[in-house]
Design a protein around this motif. Structure first.
Motif, mmCIF file in Angstrom:
data_model
loop_
_atom_site.group_PDB
_atom_site.id
_atom_site.type_symbol
_atom_site.label_atom_id
_atom_site.label_comp_id
_atom_site.label_asym_id
_atom_site.label_seq_id
_atom_site.Cartn_x
_atom_site.Cartn_y
_atom_site.Cartn_z
ATOM 1 N N LYS A 85 31.394 -46.508 -96.029
ATOM 2 C CA LYS A 85 30.623 -47.043 -97.160
ATOM 3 C C LYS A 85 31.251 -46.639 -98.484
ATOM 4 O O LYS A 85 31.425 -47.467 -99.383
ATOM 5 C CB LYS A 85 29.172 -46.551 -97.040
ATOM 6 N N ASP A 108 24.355 -52.116 -99.042
ATOM 7 C CA ASP A 108 24.823 -51.378 -100.227
ATOM 8 C C ASP A 108 26.148 -51.938 -100.742
ATOM 9 O O ASP A 108 26.332 -52.157 -101.944
ATOM 10 C CB ASP A 108 25.039 -49.896 -99.892
ATOM 11 N N ASN A 163 19.729 -50.361 -102.837
ATOM 12 C CA ASN A 163 19.345 -49.007 -102.406
ATOM 13 C C ASN A 163 20.427 -47.975 -102.729
ATOM 14 O O ASN A 163 20.315 -46.807 -102.360
ATOM 15 C CB ASN A 163 19.108 -49.086 -100.878
ATOM 16 N N SER A 164 21.501 -48.416 -103.399
ATOM 17 C CA SER A 164 22.736 -47.627 -103.420
ATOM 18 C C SER A 164 22.948 -46.760 -104.660
ATOM 19 O O SER A 164 23.265 -47.265 -105.744
ATOM 20 C CB SER A 164 23.924 -48.589 -103.287
ATOM 21 N N GLY A 165 22.820 -45.460 -104.468
ATOM 22 C CA GLY A 165 23.138 -44.514 -105.539
ATOM 23 C C GLY A 165 24.606 -44.574 -105.917
ATOM 24 O O GLY A 165 24.964 -44.474 -107.095
ATOM 25 N N THR A 166 25.469 -44.738 -104.945
ATOM 26 C CA THR A 166 26.906 -44.797 -105.226
ATOM 27 C C THR A 166 27.205 -45.967 -106.155
ATOM 28 O O THR A 166 27.936 -45.822 -107.144
ATOM 29 C CB THR A 166 27.709 -44.967 -103.912
ATOM 30 N N ARG A 219 15.669 -42.210 -108.428
ATOM 31 C CA ARG A 219 16.746 -41.206 -108.314
ATOM 32 C C ARG A 219 17.310 -40.816 -109.679
ATOM 33 O O ARG A 219 17.353 -41.625 -110.598
ATOM 34 C CB ARG A 219 17.828 -41.734 -107.353
ATOM 35 N N GLN A 264 29.849 -38.749 -106.770
ATOM 36 C CA GLN A 264 29.404 -39.896 -107.577
ATOM 37 C C GLN A 264 29.531 -39.584 -109.060
ATOM 38 O O GLN A 264 29.973 -40.425 -109.844
ATOM 39 C CB GLN A 264 27.958 -40.262 -107.216
ATOM 40 N N ASP A 312 25.601 -35.996 -96.213
ATOM 41 C CA ASP A 312 24.796 -37.102 -95.679
ATOM 42 C C ASP A 312 24.405 -36.892 -94.214
ATOM 43 O O ASP A 312 23.733 -37.734 -93.622
ATOM 44 C CB ASP A 312 25.565 -38.430 -95.816
ATOM 45 N N LYS A 356 18.010 -37.730 -102.513
ATOM 46 C CA LYS A 356 18.738 -38.829 -101.855
ATOM 47 C C LYS A 356 17.788 -40.030 -101.723
ATOM 48 O O LYS A 356 16.834 -40.143 -102.474
ATOM 49 C CB LYS A 356 19.282 -38.356 -100.505
ATOM 50 N N GLU A 357 18.038 -40.917 -100.770
ATOM 51 C CA GLU A 357 17.199 -42.114 -100.648
ATOM 52 C C GLU A 357 15.725 -41.751 -100.454
ATOM 53 O O GLU A 357 14.826 -42.522 -100.763
ATOM 54 C CB GLU A 357 17.685 -42.995 -99.493
ATOM 55 N N ARG A 398 14.989 -35.742 -98.306
ATOM 56 C CA ARG A 398 15.377 -35.622 -96.891
ATOM 57 C C ARG A 398 14.948 -34.301 -96.260
ATOM 58 O O ARG A 398 14.851 -34.214 -95.025
ATOM 59 C CB ARG A 398 16.894 -35.847 -96.743
ATOM 60 N N HIS A 413 17.501 -44.949 -94.477
ATOM 61 C CA HIS A 413 18.319 -45.320 -93.320
ATOM 62 C C HIS A 413 18.705 -44.119 -92.450
ATOM 63 O O HIS A 413 18.643 -44.185 -91.228
ATOM 64 C CB HIS A 413 19.575 -46.072 -93.793
ATOM 65 N N ARG A 414 19.114 -43.033 -93.096
ATOM 66 C CA ARG A 414 19.600 -41.903 -92.281
ATOM 67 C C ARG A 414 18.453 -41.163 -91.577
ATOM 68 O O ARG A 414 18.639 -40.614 -90.493
ATOM 69 C CB ARG A 414 20.426 -40.944 -93.142
HETATM 70 C C1 LIG Z 1 23.043 -40.761 -100.157
HETATM 71 C C2 LIG Z 1 23.549 -41.875 -99.630
HETATM 72 O O1 LIG Z 1 24.007 -42.968 -100.334
HETATM 73 P P1 LIG Z 1 23.820 -43.370 -101.857
HETATM 74 O O2 LIG Z 1 23.759 -42.113 -102.699
HETATM 75 O O3 LIG Z 1 24.989 -44.231 -102.177
HETATM 76 O O4 LIG Z 1 22.536 -44.143 -101.954
HETATM 77 C C3 LIG Z 1 23.710 -41.997 -98.156
HETATM 78 O O5 LIG Z 1 24.289 -42.986 -97.725
HETATM 79 O O6 LIG Z 1 23.232 -41.130 -97.398
#
Ligand SMILES: C=C(OP(=O)(O)O)C(=O)O
Ligand SMILES: O=C(O)C1=C[C@@H](OP(=O)(O)O)[C@@H](O)[C@H](O)C1
Length: 444
Positions: A33, A60, A104-107, A134, A181, A327, A354-355, A358, A398-399
């Motif tokens: 990813k 993402d 959904n993507s922080g990156t 976030r 990031q 992750d 994170k998403e 966690r 997702h994780r």
């Molecule tokens: C933290 C993650 O991604 P992102 O920060 O890109 O949302 C992840 O994939 O576990």
């Protein structure tokens, strides 16, 4: 993808997972990813056409590709997991017609904040309900110190409104959190800045942005924990082969380790040391994991990973491993729950942003399966033991969803896992691959 935080009724599909049997097979997981995001970004800004093979067909990374298409970049998808990107050059992006949706993507959001800060046009970055919670201050503050104009809500959360046409100046920045990031956002802004942009990190993080910029012809001086570049160069198109995502492989690595009789081979996975802290941790606990046919790739070594079942014992996780397995904590918590004795995780407060949170999500879910877990601000203590049947909420993460599908392979009964749609953000096809490997897993 759930846009703008508007989850609609019926948008929470779930799984029922239970013991399957010994896991076996030899297969590949989808593309990395982190590398897929960066490949689209750099290819878009390069002179000429780049071909990306192994591109992650996840929500993402598709969001990132759609964002560049909205800024005038031609992107073809001649076959699944392949993209041809017609680069527009470092100053060739065009103003988008509306907000750019990172899903959904922080990156995507953090890297794009840096990249868009250097454009001549205004832009707005938005995301789904999870991303909208976030923290973005960690990128907005240093980017503002470079001269960027970035507006967020009072708490530093999305949407981010970026005013273009600002003159950026290079900055020497020490990041308070170890974050690839944040580092990448600074470096991407630094492409457009006058003078040198330097980033130093409290612990080394994945250096894909640095390696890939260099591979596209931009001079970058980097070593573990630091990177520097200056503005005023150009990127040259090139082809990219994306390896399998270690963070996706991790679910199978832990599952095969835990389920008696298992033996799996995962082909062509990126095994850069900044990503494989989980292997170090599991080996210390007694796991049988081997890397076969190790070869050099653009973003570090690539190998086939062979895993056989082995009993695990609990450990005190070294804090030095945290960034290298950032992750993998959801599935690591499952390994800890199935080990003999107790496992202590600390120094991992980043997991709370994170998403989902966690730490909370794993502690609550494992407790629902009868595991003795105590949360701490920066981690948790997990007492290994038996897992019983129960219901867990993935919180749309997702994780967390995939980690509990692994946990269910060891549980005494069925585990109902709610809200699994976002598995498609990072691991499209997880269900099918997991079933083929021997997981007990079906749609609720
Ligand atoms: C933290 C993650 O991604 P992102 O920060 O890109 O949302 C992840 O994939 O576990
Ligand atoms: O740079 C990247 O591609 C990523 C960096 C990590 O985030 P942080 O930089 O917030 O640690 C990681 O959790 C994320 O999944 C991907």
């Amino acid at each position: 993808m759930r846009n703008g935080g508007t989850a609609v009724a019926g948008d929470r599909p779930g799984w029922v997972a239970s013991r399957g049997g010994a896991l076996s097979g030899e297969f590949a997981v989808p593309g990395d990813k982190s590398i897929s995001h960066r490949a689209v970004m750099l290819a878009a800004l390069a002179d000429g056409d780049s071909r990306i093979d192994g591109f992650l067909e996840g929500e993402d990374t598709r969001a990132t590709a759609a964002i560049f298409a909205a800024m005038g970049v031609g992107i073809e998808a001649p076959s699944p997991s392949c993209r041809i990107v017609h680069g527009v050059g470092i100053d060739g992006l065009r103003p988008p017609a509306g907000p750019l949706d990172c899903g959904n993507s922080g990156t995507a959001m953090r890297l794009l904040a840096g990249l868009l800060a250097g454009q001549r046009f205004d832009s707005e970055l938005v995301g789904d309900a999870s991303l909208s919670q976030r923290p973005m201050q960690r990128v907005a503050a240093p980017l503002r110190a470079m001269g960027a104009a970035i507006d967020s809500d009072d708490g530093g959360r999305p949407p981010l409104r970026i005013t273009g046409g600002r003159l950026l100046r290079g900055l020497d920045h020490e990041t308070p959190v170890a974050s690839a990031q944040v580092k990448s956002a600074m470096l991407l802004a630094g492409l457009y800045a006058g003078g040198v942009t330097g980033v130093r990190e409290p612990r080394p993080t994945r250096d894909y942005t640095e390696r890939m910029l260099a591979a596209f012809g931009w001079p970058v001086d980097f070593a573990p924990g630091r990177a520097r570049l200056d503005g005023g160069h150009r990127l040259q198109a090139r082809d990219i082969a994306v390896p399998g995502d270690f963070s996706s492989a991790a679910f199978f690595i832990v599952a095969a380790t835990l389920v008696p009789g298992s033996s799996l081979v995962l082909r062509s996975v990126g095994v850069d040391p900044r990503r494989t802290g989980l292997i170090d941790a599991l080996r210390t606990m007694g796991a049988d994991i081997r890397e076969l046919d190790r070869r050099e790739g653009l973003c570090g070594p690539v190998a086939d990973i062979a895993v056989r079942h082995a009993p695990l014992r609990g450990i005190e996780l070294p804090v030095a491993l945290v960034a290298d397995m950032i992750d993998e904590f959801p599935v690591f918590a499952v390994a800890a729950a199935c080990a003999s004795g107790s496992t202590r995780i600390s120094g991992a407060a980043e997991l709370r942003v994170k998403e989902s949170d966690r730490i909370r999500a794993m502690a609550t879910g494992l407790q629902a399966l009868g595991v003795d877990v105590r949360e701490s601000p920066g981690g948790m203590r997990v007492e290994g033991g038996r897992l019983r049947s129960g219901a867990v909420d993935s919180l749309g993460d997702h994780r967390i969803a995939m980690a509990f599908a692994v946990a269910a392979q060891l549980a005494d009964g069925e585990v109902a896992i709610d809200d699994v749609a976002n598995v498609a953000t990072s691991f499209p096809g997880f269900e099918t691959l997991a079933q083929a490997a021997g997981f007990g897993l079906r749609r609720a």
